[in-house]
Motif scaffolding. Sequence first.
Motif, PDB file in Angstrom:
ATOM      1  N   ASP A 115      30.348   9.402 -57.267  1.00  0.00           N
ATOM      2  CA  ASP A 115      30.835   8.321 -58.229  1.00  0.00           C
ATOM      3  C   ASP A 115      31.896   7.668 -57.076  1.00  0.00           C
ATOM      4  O   ASP A 115      32.105   6.479 -56.869  1.00  0.00           O
ATOM      5  CB  ASP A 115      31.397   8.451 -59.364  1.00  0.00           C
ATOM      6  CG  ASP A 115      30.280   9.129 -60.387  1.00  0.00           C
ATOM      7  OD1 ASP A 115      29.226   8.254 -60.132  1.00  0.00           O
ATOM      8  OD2 ASP A 115      30.793   9.754 -61.354  1.00  0.00           O
ATOM      9  N   MET A 116      32.608   8.334 -56.439  1.00  0.00           N
ATOM     10  CA  MET A 116      33.500   8.073 -55.515  1.00  0.00           C
ATOM     11  C   MET A 116      32.953   7.089 -54.429  1.00  0.00           C
ATOM     12  O   MET A 116      33.688   6.011 -54.073  1.00  0.00           O
ATOM     13  CB  MET A 116      34.260   8.918 -54.645  1.00  0.00           C
ATOM     14  CG  MET A 116      35.609   9.707 -55.364  1.00  0.00           C
ATOM     15  SD  MET A 116      36.902   8.363 -55.581  1.00  0.00           S
ATOM     16  CE  MET A 116      38.245   9.460 -56.358  1.00  0.00           C
ATOM     17  N   GLU A 117      31.851   7.609 -53.910  1.00  0.00           N
ATOM     18  CA  GLU A 117      31.160   6.786 -52.853  1.00  0.00           C
ATOM     19  C   GLU A 117      30.744   5.074 -53.598  1.00  0.00           C
ATOM     20  O   GLU A 117      30.642   4.219 -52.982  1.00  0.00           O
ATOM     21  CB  GLU A 117      29.975   7.318 -52.380  1.00  0.00           C
ATOM     22  CG  GLU A 117      30.174   8.591 -51.519  1.00  0.00           C
ATOM     23  CD  GLU A 117      28.997   9.337 -51.417  1.00  0.00           C
ATOM     24  OE1 GLU A 117      27.885   8.900 -51.665  1.00  0.00           O
ATOM     25  OE2 GLU A 117      29.041  10.224 -50.424  1.00  0.00           O
ATOM     26  N   LYS A 118      30.183   5.185 -54.900  1.00  0.00           N
ATOM     27  CA  LYS A 118      30.004   4.085 -55.480  1.00  0.00           C
ATOM     28  C   LYS A 118      31.227   3.097 -55.656  1.00  0.00           C
ATOM     29  O   LYS A 118      31.318   1.733 -55.693  1.00  0.00           O
ATOM     30  CB  LYS A 118      29.128   4.345 -56.805  1.00  0.00           C
ATOM     31  CG  LYS A 118      27.978   4.792 -56.765  1.00  0.00           C
ATOM     32  CD  LYS A 118      27.460   5.195 -58.398  1.00  0.00           C
ATOM     33  CE  LYS A 118      26.280   6.038 -58.132  1.00  0.00           C
ATOM     34  NZ  LYS A 118      25.696   6.325 -59.356  1.00  0.00           N
ATOM     35  N   ILE A 119      32.381   3.823 -55.811  1.00  0.00           N
ATOM     36  CA  ILE A 119      33.570   2.865 -55.975  1.00  0.00           C
ATOM     37  C   ILE A 119      34.156   2.380 -54.685  1.00  0.00           C
ATOM     38  O   ILE A 119      34.560   1.260 -54.623  1.00  0.00           O
ATOM     39  CB  ILE A 119      34.761   3.854 -56.502  1.00  0.00           C
ATOM     40  CG1 ILE A 119      34.490   4.266 -58.080  1.00  0.00           C
ATOM     41  CG2 ILE A 119      36.092   3.074 -56.638  1.00  0.00           C
ATOM     42  CD1 ILE A 119      35.699   5.341 -58.604  1.00  0.00           C
TER      43      ILE A 119
END
Length: 516
Positions: free
Chosen positions: A215-219
């Motif tokens: 999810d950090m990569e998506k953010i």
Amino acid sequence: MDSSPQSQHQFGHFGFDEIQMEFDDFDFETIDFQNLDMLCCSQVEDITENLSIPAFSDLPKPETPATPLNVHKIGNRFKESTDDDVNRLFEARQTLATKKNTNWGCKLFQDWSIERRGEPVDLEAISPSQLNSLLEKFYCEARPLKDGELYHKNTLKNLRGAINRKLADLKRNIDIVKDKDFKTSNGVLNGLLKERVREGTSKSTQHKDLIEKCDMEKISTYFKDAQLNPIILRQCVYFNIAIHFISRGQEFHHQLKLDSFSFQSDDTGAYVTLSHEIQQKNHQGGLGNVEMNTDKRMYATDTESCPVRMLQLLIEKTDESASSLFNKYNSESVSLPKSTSKWYLDAPLSKRTFSNFMKEISKAAGLSRIYTGHCLRATAIQHLNDEGYEARHIMYMSDHKNEGSLRSYNRNISSTQKKNLSCTLSKIMNPTINEQVGTPTSKSEFPRPDKPFATHGTVVPAGTGLSSQSFNNLALNSKSSNRSSALVQNSSFLNCEVHFHHHHDHHVVQEPNHAD
């Protein structure tokens, strides 16, 4: 009479016998008492003449009267306060949220008293012994509205704190947490919590979710369009500030102004710091307040969504008359961002708006779940813990007052660390477990995976002839004993000498003279 030698030296010694002798030798017949009376009348006439002289206040005043020295006007120095002012300041010691919590706890206590005793508790007049007896039963019988459920252990402690604050509001010198008069009621509460643990009815504390790596990569991908979208830019700045300053979303961001940050630089690059203190949960001010650390830094990075550059862009795109950092955006800036010079109006966001920021980011970036603002704080603290930073360093960033409150955040470790722990314990029965499960042989992956040692504050000992990089490589690539490896990983060296010896193709680090 002072008969000290000093007084005798200054004034001489004149005894009573000498006074009597002088009085006996005095010739009273030589005194002219008639002239004496005339002399007295002359003196009276002089006094009468002096009294006829006009008083100083009756004389003509000068054109420029002199100002008396060291004379202050009454009421010019100290401000007069009323009883209402005193009561208002007394009430200001608590936040609105604390007052609401106090009212909730006291209402529950009074509801219990009315149901069980048929009357409310007079907290203004009840004696400590009577209140102690009531609390003993209240802790045992307190229940939520839903049948069959029990209050969480933290809720019971919260109820006790609410009643205690109410007593302070009533200006009663009673402390139901620390006073000896309430030792038995606190013992009942302590025993109740322990009994629930033994019975298996005690519920663990539900912590905020940590943001997953995926999810950090998506953010990060979502924020790449921040320079072209006012909505994403505002979210990006909010996210960066929350991560780098490990803040509490609503109360922290709502107080930020356009001049709340100071842009500076050093030998390592550009960064920003806070220019003033921000009121937070652990920094409310008051007598027991610990001054907030304003030297925390957010450094610039060589990325598209550089946190320093995004903050500068947000300020540049905000109306000059605005004072708040976060404001409502101009509708035209969303459709025509390049042709609109100012994206944000002089219209500050409400405090409750910040509670929806992470919800909006979670939906727009397509995250696996809906995160909250506190998830950012928990994620930042957990990441520093996983990287091996000491508690005092994490407290420096998170503004926690003690390690006990910080421990609830450091509740987890990374998957690599969990694997290393499991494999180490498995080696008790099977020493060759490393080859079977493919565990890395280097101890450097725990607790700081793939991170140089000196970047976290290692001081390279003077006189060794080693650079920081060579010292790091030695610490990371060492195949020494577990004892020496643990020494390098868990120690910092200051004003000491470290000797390196070569034995059987292994680097062995001797214990230093001083280790912290």
